[in-house]
Design a protein around this motif. Structure first.
Motif, short mmCIF file in Angstrom:
data_model
loop_
_atom_site.label_atom_id
_atom_site.label_comp_id
_atom_site.label_asym_id
_atom_site.label_seq_id
_atom_site.Cartn_x
_atom_site.Cartn_y
_atom_site.Cartn_z
N LYS A 254 4.46 21.67 -12.49
CA LYS A 254 3.36 23.06 -12.78
C LYS A 254 3.56 24.04 -11.58
O LYS A 254 3.51 25.12 -12.02
CB LYS A 254 2.25 22.40 -12.94
N GLN A 255 3.61 23.57 -10.45
CA GLN A 255 3.73 24.19 -9.26
C GLN A 255 5.01 24.95 -9.42
O GLN A 255 4.95 26.29 -8.96
CB GLN A 255 3.49 23.85 -8.06
N LEU A 256 6.03 24.53 -9.78
CA LEU A 256 7.34 25.27 -9.76
C LEU A 256 7.17 26.15 -10.72
O LEU A 256 7.96 27.44 -10.51
CB LEU A 256 8.48 24.17 -10.16
N VAL A 257 6.60 25.91 -11.84
CA VAL A 257 6.56 27.31 -12.85
C VAL A 257 5.88 28.29 -12.13
O VAL A 257 6.09 29.69 -12.43
CB VAL A 257 5.78 26.69 -13.97
N ALA A 258 4.75 28.16 -11.55
CA ALA A 258 4.07 29.22 -10.90
C ALA A 258 4.79 29.82 -10.04
O ALA A 258 4.83 31.16 -9.71
CB ALA A 258 2.84 28.71 -10.34
N ASP A 259 5.57 29.18 -9.11
CA ASP A 259 6.33 29.96 -8.15
C ASP A 259 7.44 30.50 -8.45
O ASP A 259 7.75 31.65 -7.81
CB ASP A 259 6.94 28.60 -7.09
N VAL A 260 8.05 30.05 -9.58
CA VAL A 260 8.93 31.01 -10.31
C VAL A 260 8.51 32.17 -10.78
O VAL A 260 9.15 33.30 -10.82
CB VAL A 260 9.82 30.12 -11.24
N GLY A 261 7.24 32.32 -11.44
CA GLY A 261 6.80 33.22 -11.87
C GLY A 261 6.40 34.27 -10.81
O GLY A 261 6.57 35.61 -11.01
N ALA A 262 5.85 33.68 -9.80
CA ALA A 262 5.81 34.58 -8.51
C ALA A 262 7.12 35.18 -7.95
O ALA A 262 7.13 36.57 -7.46
CB ALA A 262 5.06 33.86 -7.29
N LEU A 263 7.98 34.52 -7.99
CA LEU A 263 9.63 35.06 -7.77
C LEU A 263 9.84 36.02 -8.57
O LEU A 263 10.39 37.23 -8.04
CB LEU A 263 10.47 33.85 -7.60
N ARG A 264 9.63 36.07 -9.62
CA ARG A 264 10.01 37.15 -10.58
C ARG A 264 9.37 38.53 -10.50
O ARG A 264 9.81 39.56 -10.43
CB ARG A 264 9.81 36.67 -12.16
N GLU A 265 8.12 38.03 -10.12
CA GLU A 265 7.25 39.52 -9.74
C GLU A 265 7.92 40.05 -8.57
O GLU A 265 7.91 41.42 -8.26
CB GLU A 265 5.80 39.02 -9.61
N ARG A 266 8.02 39.06 -7.39
CA ARG A 266 8.39 39.72 -6.22
C ARG A 266 9.77 40.43 -6.25
O ARG A 266 10.07 41.46 -5.74
CB ARG A 266 8.57 38.59 -5.08
N LEU A 267 10.72 39.92 -7.05
CA LEU A 267 12.21 40.58 -7.17
C LEU A 267 11.95 41.68 -7.96
O LEU A 267 12.61 42.69 -7.71
CB LEU A 267 12.90 39.69 -8.14
N ARG A 268 10.92 41.89 -8.82
CA ARG A 268 10.62 43.13 -9.68
C ARG A 268 10.23 44.30 -8.53
O ARG A 268 10.45 45.49 -8.94
CB ARG A 268 9.75 43.09 -10.72
N ALA A 269 9.52 44.03 -7.53
CA ALA A 269 8.90 44.81 -6.48
C ALA A 269 10.10 45.06 -5.63
O ALA A 269 9.95 45.91 -4.65
CB ALA A 269 7.57 44.50 -6.34
N LEU A 270 11.20 44.52 -5.25
CA LEU A 270 11.97 44.22 -4.28
C LEU A 270 12.93 45.40 -4.23
O LEU A 270 13.46 45.97 -5.16
CB LEU A 270 12.72 42.98 -4.18
N LYS A 271 13.05 46.28 -3.08
CA LYS A 271 13.71 47.33 -3.07
C LYS A 271 15.03 46.79 -2.22
O LYS A 271 14.97 46.59 -1.12
CB LYS A 271 13.17 48.44 -1.92
N THR A 272 16.08 46.86 -3.18
CA THR A 272 17.34 46.69 -2.77
C THR A 272 18.25 47.62 -2.56
O THR A 272 18.48 48.49 -3.42
CB THR A 272 17.93 45.39 -4.02
N GLY A 273 18.83 47.61 -1.56
CA GLY A 273 19.91 48.63 -1.16
C GLY A 273 21.18 48.34 -1.31
O GLY A 273 21.67 46.80 -1.42
N PRO A 274 22.28 48.99 -1.40
CA PRO A 274 23.76 48.80 -1.24
C PRO A 274 24.09 47.56 -0.42
O PRO A 274 24.83 46.57 -0.58
CB PRO A 274 24.58 49.97 -1.09
N ALA A 275 23.79 47.72 0.93
CA ALA A 275 23.88 46.79 1.88
C ALA A 275 23.32 45.38 1.67
O ALA A 275 23.81 44.19 1.90
CB ALA A 275 23.52 47.08 3.15
#
Length: 396
Positions: A254-275
């Motif tokens: 159950k905690q893994l499901v929650a952490d993966v959900g949090a990861l998806r949200e963090r990835l959505r907000a993550l500013k990624t550059g070419p480097a």
């Protein structure tokens, strides 16, 4: 002969001279200490900064370097295999895994000015401090304009979100099997659930706090499998394959499901550059090589071949997205990346076969050693490409 007492003016001059000498001595000692810290015990015969892991600390525990490309030599004098990380808050800047007791590994990182934390052996150990000073040295490489990377960056954002969605769904299916008490189904779904996580490893593993909950390895925890920090995929793997039991796995799943959900949200907000794309790909490949040399990451299920194939596919996606820019800006370095990528894909195909992926233990040692060597060679080629097109040069 009778000594002649100096005149008052001369005595004052002597006192000021003594004060000045003492001041120069203090300043000299300070400069020496600072220079020693900047040098940070550089390895004889090379420019790598040497960090020794001893007990539960790094020696030295505080480092100062100049911005740009910095090489570190990590010496493990503990009794456990460990990893070493450079952290910017919760974000992993660079890491080296599976540093065996009594051995050393080298690590290269492109560092911006600022203050970072460094891990010192086990994840529960106190962290050290790394200060990066501006350098202002070196002639810049003429890089493609940032607008040239808008398309690749946008496509990579879409790719990571699709993979994060697939990861979320796969983990939910795994959790459903665990909650339903279906051991056989949970074992079947374990490796499938890991594949999307491996494909986005170049960005997902940067988010250190979540990566340490989703994918911690028992070997890097003080109490190993009994450690409270042993969570996520490998805690499930331990129960499913080593214990052949679902006992105690419901809250973990159950905690893994929650952490993966949090990861998806963090990835959505993550500013990624070419480097970040090139650095992340190189870091993911070196991690693959380290874990392959160390006997694999899935030590209970032995499903690492599937993990390797997924991780290489994620790196291939980055190379494909950068191709329209890199093939014009740096055709020779990009050609080297393509050639080395094809070599690594051939390695993966050779060990994976055409049917179900074999157990990691069934793969010949020579094939695994070649794969690790070729993964490191591809990492170097990608870093060379990044430098050739000027990625990250404004960081110093």
């Amino acid at each position: 002969m009778t000594a002649v007492s100096p005149a008052p003016a001369s005595r004052r001059a002597l006192r000021w001279g003594a004060v000045a000498s003492a001041g120069l001595m203090v300043a000299g000692l300070g400069a020496f200490a600072y220079a020693s810290q900047v040098a940070a015990r550089r390895a004889p015969g090379g420019d790598a900064v040497t960090v020794t892991l001893r007990g539960d600390a790094c020696q030295p525990n505080a480092l100062t370097v100049t911005a740009g490309r910095v090489s570190f030599r990590i010496v493990n004098e503990t009794e456990r295999a460990v990893e070493w990380e450079i952290l910017d808050g919760v974000m992993v800047v660079e890491e080296r895994e599976n540093i065996a007791p009594g051995l050393s590994q080298t690590l290269g990182a492109r560092l911006k000015p600022g203050e970072y934390a460094i891990t010192c052996g086990l994840l529960s150990n106190p962290r050290g401090r790394l200060v990066v000073l501006p350098s202002g040295n070196g002639a810049p490489v003429e890089a493609p304009r940032l607008v040239a990377f808008v398309g690749p960056l946008a496509e990579y954002q879409v790719f990571t979100q699709m993979q994060a969605r697939d990861l979320q769904r796969a983990v939910a299916a795994l959790d459903a099997a665990v909650q339903a008490g279906d051991l056989a189904k949970a074992r079947e779904l374990y490796s499938q659930a890991r594949a999307p996580f491996e494909r986005i490893a170049p960005v997902a593993e940067r988010i250190g706090d979540l990566a340490d909950r989703i994918d911690p390895v028992a070997a890097y925890l003080a109490a190993r499998e009994a450690d409270g920090g042993f969570t996520g995929f490998h805690r499930l793997e331990y129960g499913l394959f080593a214990k052949n039991s679902l006992a105690g796995l419901e809250p973990v799943s159950k905690q893994l499901v929650a952490d993966v959900g949090a990861l998806r949200e963090r990835l959505r907000a993550l500013k990624t550059g070419p480097a970040d794309m090139t650095d992340g790909a190189a870091r993911a490949l070196r991690s693959l090589a380290d874990t392959t040399d160390g006997g694999g990451e899935n030590v209970y299920a032995r499903t690492d071949v599937a993990d390797i194939a997924a991780r290489v596919a994620g790196v291939e996606k980055i190379a494909a997205l950068l191709k329209p820019v890199a093939v014009d800006a740096a055709p020779a370095p990009f050609g080297a990346v393509e050639a080395q990528l094809q070599t690594l894909k051939t390695d993966v195909a050779a060990i994976a076969g055409t049917g179900a992926a074999p157990s990691f233990d069934a793969v010949p040692a020579a094939a695994l050693a070649k794969l690790a060597t070729d993964a490191r060679a591809l990492a170097e080629a990608i870093e060379t490409l990044g430098g050739a097109i000027g990625l990250g040069q404004d960081d110093a």
